[in-house]
Design an enzyme around this catalytic site. Sequence first.
Site, mmCIF file in Angstrom:
data_model
loop_
_atom_site.group_PDB
_atom_site.id
_atom_site.type_symbol
_atom_site.label_atom_id
_atom_site.label_comp_id
_atom_site.label_asym_id
_atom_site.label_seq_id
_atom_site.Cartn_x
_atom_site.Cartn_y
_atom_site.Cartn_z
ATOM 1 N N ASP A 69 -2.322 12.838 -10.068
ATOM 2 C CA ASP A 69 -2.816 12.949 -8.777
ATOM 3 C C ASP A 69 -3.866 13.950 -8.799
ATOM 4 O OD1 ASP A 69 -0.724 11.264 -8.232
ATOM 5 O OD2 ASP A 69 0.604 12.598 -7.032
ATOM 6 N N MET A 109 0.835 -1.087 0.080
ATOM 7 C CA MET A 109 -0.121 -0.138 -0.050
ATOM 8 C C MET A 109 0.911 1.301 -0.009
ATOM 9 S SD MET A 109 -1.970 1.528 3.353
ATOM 10 C CE MET A 109 -3.639 0.815 3.150
ATOM 11 N N ASN A 110 0.740 2.091 -0.794
ATOM 12 C CA ASN A 110 1.157 3.476 -0.349
ATOM 13 C C ASN A 110 -0.073 4.599 -0.545
ATOM 14 O OD1 ASN A 110 2.074 2.853 -3.537
ATOM 15 N ND2 ASN A 110 2.013 4.854 -3.731
ATOM 16 N N ASP A 111 0.258 5.610 -1.211
ATOM 17 C CA ASP A 111 -0.960 6.893 -0.852
ATOM 18 C C ASP A 111 -2.439 6.634 -0.733
ATOM 19 O OD1 ASP A 111 1.261 7.679 -2.287
ATOM 20 O OD2 ASP A 111 0.378 8.655 -3.740
HETATM 21 C C1 FRU Z 1 3.202 9.469 -4.437
HETATM 22 C C2 FRU Z 1 3.129 9.051 -5.824
HETATM 23 C C3 FRU Z 1 2.166 9.588 -6.633
HETATM 24 C C4 FRU Z 1 1.948 8.350 -7.558
HETATM 25 C C5 FRU Z 1 1.607 7.251 -6.832
HETATM 26 C C6 FRU Z 1 2.326 6.040 -7.613
HETATM 27 O O1 FRU Z 1 3.648 8.760 -3.166
HETATM 28 O O2 FRU Z 1 4.389 8.977 -6.366
HETATM 29 O O3 FRU Z 1 2.562 10.675 -7.203
HETATM 30 O O4 FRU Z 1 0.508 8.742 -8.095
HETATM 31 O O5 FRU Z 1 2.463 7.563 -5.653
HETATM 32 O O6 FRU Z 1 2.090 5.085 -6.770
#
Ligand code: FRU
Length: 495
Positions: A167, A36-38
């Site tokens: 984004d 998981m990220n953002d």
């Molecule tokens: C930020 C980011 C966003 C992108 C996403 C890719 O953490 O780099 O700019 O949309 O993660 O996973």
Amino acid sequence: MTKFLYDARRYELQASALIADDERPAFHLSSYTGWMNDPNGFSFYRGRYHLFYQYNPYASRWDTMHWGHAVSEDLLRWSFLPAALAPDQHYDQDGCFSGSAFVTSSGEHMLMYTGVRLEKDELGRMREVQTQSVACGDGLDYQKYAHNPVLTEEDLPEGSSRFDFRDPKIWRSARGDFLALIASRPADGSGQLLLFRSPDGFTWRYWKVLLSNGNRLGKMWECPDLFELDGKGVLLVSPQDMLPRGLEYHNGNGTLCLIGHFDEEKGEFIEEHDQAIDYGIDFYAPQTLLTEDNRRVMIGWMQNWDACAIRESASLWAGQMSLPRELRVRDGRLYQLPIRELDSLRRNERRYDEVLIQGRKTLAGIEGRVIDLELELRSADPSRVYRKFTMDFAQNKEHRSSIIFRPYNQTLTIDRQFSGSRRAIVHQRSCLVKGSADGSLKLRIVLDRFSAELFINEGEMAMSTSLYTPLDAVGIRFDVDGEALLSLKKYELVL
Ligand code: FRU
């Protein structure tokens, strides 16, 4: 449903069964399985909060992005829903990157996200071409729009890179149409934020540059968010490639808040103040929503690109969100505190008033890994301010993490060097707590199984870190070089 989405949904259902509840954070959202990220698409729809996230179900490392999906009624107890988006179209075949959500006039839940397609550049390097797309759904299943992508390089102002356009953060304007704020990279190699308009969420046109970074604060600005709060315009971004500035900003990926005035009619932001959003180690790409009762709540990814190696790659889940935090602007600064819903999880209060601490001390009943601790500190003798206060937590014979406060230079440090990490990454970070030279300090410390979040002086600053210390390390101990009076309240947090 495409085979890509079907496979992801089937896989996550099977793989998540291998993760016991108590191997996850108790009340922070973690990945269903894999990476998981953002946070994405943080929104309220049909009576529940929806939180999507950047997601690779198949492994605990970043790879071709999907959107994971979870829902909650109180922002603390989360239930997983099946993955919402998979990279299954020609325009997003290499990833469905970050974006946001809103409710259309006809009551549908609409997601706007960045589609990624890899393409060779003139030197033969693989580069990500980034465009914007939308998908509509009922809170469970989402249908990508037949005429995606809705914004492409053709819509960019001259000189902007088609490899850095991502984004989208969308909201309904006072006029009643939709606005989207999208991150982009202009010709100077830095970052800029672009505004786009749409009558319905499907047809978009470029409006103007809201703000150019001009290589001032990092380079590319990722994941923008913009809102009005307490009479001010507040802009959140996550800059890449930051240079440090005192203890305000650190090197690498950081978070940044600009406070000033936003004129929605003119599409102008006048900046008055800038500050870090979180001064700890793990916090990035925050997103906000407005609750039904009008609270501005922010949630961030409680990890950072520069320190991802803290998590063992063999683990079945990797990545967690921060606590949802209520935001306020006070005296021109951003304040943040855990959402008030957290108070309802508090059980078994243990309280100490003005205990004198000289040297090392433990206090009966003060321990635990899923707790909420309020702490107030002052010098026992105002004419001889103590030199240093340390609180070790998640502590046993082999492990400890520490909060260290030094009134003489007004710094507060969080240190996870001895938390069990085997990687040579950032383990320590400090911030400057103005007005604390007399040794007085208020802290709220929220511990979940794999994290610590600190709120300093009623939310004036926050510091977050993840830690993967074995869960039997529950100790808390205090140490003062000099003499300090400590008052505290400790609660177990029970769901
Ligand atoms: C930020 C980011 C966003 C992108 C996403 C890719 O953490 O780099 O700019 O949309 O993660 O996973």
